[in-house]
Design a protein around this motif. Structure first.
Motif, PDB file in Angstrom:
ATOM      1  N   SER A   1     -74.116 -12.761  70.522  1.00 54.98           N
ATOM      2  CA  SER A   1     -74.638 -12.905  69.163  1.00 54.98           C
ATOM      3  C   SER A   1     -76.096 -13.335  69.286  1.00 54.98           C
ATOM      4  O   SER A   1     -76.395 -14.378  69.872  1.00 54.98           O
ATOM      5  N   THR A   2     -77.011 -12.528  68.745  1.00 55.99           N
ATOM      6  CA  THR A   2     -78.438 -12.838  68.861  1.00 55.99           C
ATOM      7  C   THR A   2     -78.774 -14.191  68.244  1.00 55.99           C
ATOM      8  O   THR A   2     -79.540 -14.971  68.809  1.00 55.99           O
ATOM      9  N   GLU A   3     -78.178 -14.482  67.104  1.00 60.13           N
ATOM     10  CA  GLU A   3     -78.447 -15.754  66.426  1.00 60.13           C
ATOM     11  C   GLU A   3     -77.944 -16.939  67.247  1.00 60.13           C
ATOM     12  O   GLU A   3     -78.644 -17.942  67.409  1.00 60.13           O
TER      13      GLU A   3
ATOM     14  N   ARG B   1     -80.170 -17.357  70.440  1.00 60.16           N
ATOM     15  CA  ARG B   1     -81.461 -17.993  70.164  1.00 60.16           C
ATOM     16  C   ARG B   1     -81.286 -19.497  69.936  1.00 60.16           C
ATOM     17  O   ARG B   1     -82.055 -20.304  70.461  1.00 60.16           O
TER      18      ARG B   1
ATOM     19  N   ILE C   1     -82.698 -10.755  78.054  1.00 58.23           N
ATOM     20  CA  ILE C   1     -83.118 -11.806  77.134  1.00 58.23           C
ATOM     21  C   ILE C   1     -84.575 -12.121  77.437  1.00 58.23           C
ATOM     22  O   ILE C   1     -84.929 -12.395  78.582  1.00 58.23           O
TER      23      ILE C   1
ATOM     24  N   TYR D   1     -83.371 -10.236  72.204  1.00 60.65           N
ATOM     25  CA  TYR D   1     -82.169  -9.894  72.975  1.00 60.65           C
ATOM     26  C   TYR D   1     -81.898  -8.410  72.900  1.00 60.65           C
ATOM     27  O   TYR D   1     -81.742  -7.853  71.817  1.00 60.65           O
ATOM     28  N   GLU D   2     -81.875  -7.776  74.052  1.00 60.96           N
ATOM     29  CA  GLU D   2     -81.507  -6.367  74.176  1.00 60.96           C
ATOM     30  C   GLU D   2     -80.525  -6.281  75.329  1.00 60.96           C
ATOM     31  O   GLU D   2     -80.924  -6.210  76.483  1.00 60.96           O
ATOM     32  N   ASN D   3     -79.270  -6.349  75.003  1.00 62.92           N
ATOM     33  CA  ASN D   3     -78.196  -6.407  75.986  1.00 62.92           C
ATOM     34  C   ASN D   3     -78.457  -5.485  77.187  1.00 62.92           C
ATOM     35  O   ASN D   3     -78.655  -4.290  77.015  1.00 62.92           O
TER      36      ASN D   3
END
Length: 262
Positions: free
Chosen positions: A131-133, A136, A164, A159-161
């Motif tokens: 989860s990007t949120e 972070r 990071i 974030y780009e799986n």
């Protein structure tokens, strides 16, 4: 499923015995048991180059020298000029070489400040993206509490799986006396991420949604207040060869154009 013929894809789905994915940038479905068209591959590559992970500043550079025995000021800062025997070079506030190597007569008039550091980390393989949120929030909390960096120096967390990217900003005018330096923070983070923590018996433990985050690779980029001063001599023979070929091609093209006009 894994697309063995094309890594620039997303949303892969197993359909029978084959794997089908969507090409990044276009969303076109491609079959992974055959080659993807050049057009789709080029579009995917251009899309990736515009993203946060690859969008590095023009003057950003890496530390290609690694560990060395530095000369330090009494306050712990790097001396602007560093030497190893008869070879000397200038460094930034992160201790990273920013000039070619010269003899001992080299003059380094000032210690140039590193105002921005981009830390790129790759996490371990997982079934679903983070989860990007939540990521972070966990990173900001860790950087402010573990490394004591004021939150105002933390920029974007992209974030780009599975990559990071953490962007730290701290120029000369914004840094207040007593604040930790982003160069020190970046070094601690890099050591932690590589499993070689500087902390005593305190390994890095970042949890995202109750799952411990593990890193596989870390790369650090530095941006100074004054651009680095590397010459053509610092380029690898391969890069120089490519430049020569491009120049020759341009000259040949001009010659053909002039000839055709005549």
């Amino acid at each position: 499923c894994i697309c063995t013929k094309n890594k620039r894809v997303t949303n892969c789905v197993q359909t029978g015995s084959s794997c089908q994915c969507q090409s990044i940038g276009s969303g076109v479905t491609v079959k992974c048991d055959t080659l993807t068209s050049k057009c789709l591959l080029m579009k995917a590559e251009m899309t990736s180059s515009k993203s946060g992970r690859f969008n590095k500043p023009k003057d950003a550079f890496q530390d290609t020298d690694g560990l060395y025995d530095p000369e330090c000021e009494n306050n712990g800062m790097f001396k602007a000029k560093q030497c190893n025997g008869t070879s000397c070079w200038c460094v930034n506030t992160a201790g990273v070489r920013r000039t070619d190597k010269h003899d001992t007569d080299l003059k380094c008039n000032q210690l140039v400040r590193t105002m921005r550091i981009i830390i790129e980390m790759k996490h371990g393989e997982r079934k679903a993206p983070l989860s990007t949120e939540s990521l972070r929030k966990a990173l900001v909390e860790t950087i402010t509490s573990r490394y004591l960096l004021d939150g105002r120096y933390i920029g974007d967390v992209v974030y780009e799986n599975p990559y990071i990217t953490v962007d730290l900003h701290q120029n000369s005018s914004s840094k207040i006396s007593g604040d930790v330096d982003i160069a020190d923070v970046a070094y601690y983070i890099e050591k932690d991420a590589k499993g070689d923590s500087i902390f005593h018996n305190d390994r890095l433990n970042i949890s995202v949604d109750n799952e411990v985050l593990k890193f596989e690779k870390t790369v650090v980029y530095y941006v100074d207040e004054i651009a680095p001063e590397f010459s053509m001599k610092s380029l690898t023979p391969g890069v120089i060869a490519v430049i020569v070929v491009v120049v020759l091609a341009i000259v040949a093209g001009i010659a053909v154009l002039v000839s055709s006009k005549k």
